[in-house]
Design an enzyme around this catalytic site. Structure first.
Site, mmCIF file in Angstrom:
data_model
loop_
_atom_site.group_PDB
_atom_site.id
_atom_site.type_symbol
_atom_site.label_atom_id
_atom_site.label_comp_id
_atom_site.label_asym_id
_atom_site.label_seq_id
_atom_site.Cartn_x
_atom_site.Cartn_y
_atom_site.Cartn_z
ATOM 1 N N PRO A 2 -0.139 -4.339 -1.373
ATOM 2 C CA PRO A 2 1.168 -4.634 -1.963
ATOM 3 C C PRO A 2 1.732 -3.423 -2.706
ATOM 4 C CG PRO A 2 -0.377 -6.408 -2.392
ATOM 5 C CD PRO A 2 -1.170 -5.281 -1.808
ATOM 6 N N GLU A 3 2.960 -3.046 -2.380
ATOM 7 C CA GLU A 3 3.612 -1.904 -3.024
ATOM 8 C C GLU A 3 4.696 -2.434 -3.966
ATOM 9 O OE1 GLU A 3 2.430 0.957 -2.757
ATOM 10 O OE2 GLU A 3 1.341 1.064 -0.879
#
Length: 277
Positions: A2-3
């Site tokens: 997840p960014e």
């Protein structure tokens, strides 16, 4: 992993469900995350009210007050490489990799699932900006104050490749591997160039491209590649809008030249040799 767009999508998804609600219980099913969850943490947050759901870089910050707390505090959550938070009815049966539940007075629970257990949960008593995990972070790319000048000043003596440069969280937070490749394509800059060789005009274009790419990804809920899903269980759809990432050998969407790929800093890098200089 997840960014920033995925974390911001999560924040926006959980915010209306948690803010203003009281914590009935924190149930830690598996304390062995990236850092072990202290056994004293559940008692500290029980009865506290969630005042705000915020984000700093790829960290979620839940501001708490009341209950057993002597002063306002912050629950600091990192999703790790494969984690996600979902809002569910508190009676929903747990899955194998559900590691903690923040049970609310609404009858819902904020449930953390992380197959790889690289995520983390901390209680920060005091200013969260001074926590060791946040203290050295650079500016937020979507907030006022981040622009070409920011990149220009930071890059002047940096021999590192520009892709590694913009992925450095001390320079700017939240530009992960996918979004670095996409921003460099939009800015027309080859990923292997030295950061110190960027012109001021290129820094202006790159800062604008970073903001655009991240904002567009947030609009469609992030990028699903392997593990990531949003708070509602649905995938992000930015992958359908990628110009170069994971498109090696395919025609550039802009000029038709075959997209190239190589390993750079132990990560796959993608670029168009015609569009990027």
């Amino acid at each position: 992993m997840p960014e920033l767009p995925e974390v911001e999508t999560t924040r926006r998804g959980v915010e209306p469900h948690v803010v203003g609600h009281r914590v009935r219980a924190l149930l830690v099913h598996e304390p062995r995350l990236r850092w072990r969850v202290p056994s004293s943490l559940p008692a500290k947050v029980q009865g506290a009210t969630i005042l705000a759901a915020l984000r700093r870089a790829k960290y979620l910050l839940f501001r708490l007050d009341g209950g057993a707390l002597k002063a306002p505090a912050t629950l600091l959550v990192h999703l790790g490489m494969s984690g996600n938070l979902r809002v569910l009815p508190a009676t929903t049966p747990r899955l194998t990799h559900d590691h903690f539940d923040l049970v609310l007075d609404s009858g819902e629970t904020l449930r953390f699932n992380d197959p790889r257990r690289f995520g983390s949960l901390h209680l920060v008593e005091g200013d969260p900006a001074e926590h060791p995990l946040l203290r050295q972070l650079g500016p937020e790319p979507l907030e006022a104050g981040f622009d070409g000048g920011t990149l220009w000043r930071a890059s002047r003596k940096r021999r590192v490749a520009v892709k590694q440069f913009i992925m450095d969280a001390k320079v700017v937070v939240g530009v992960g591997n996918i979004y670095a490749s996409e921003a460099l394509f939009r800015a027309g800059i080859r990923p292997g160039r030295q950061a110190r060789g960027l012109t001021r005009a290129e820094c202006d274009r790159l800062a604008a491209a970073i903001r655009t790419v991240l904002a567009k990804a947030i609009e469609v809920g992030g990028t699903t590649l392997r593990d990531y899903v949003g708070v509602d269980g649905n995938p992000g759809y930015f992958r359908q809008k990628l110009f170069v990432y994971e498109r090696a050998g395919e025609a550039c969407r802009k000029c038709g030249t075959a997209v190239r790929q190589r390993v750079q800093g132990q990560r796959s890098t993608y670029w168009c040799p015609a569009c990027q200089r």
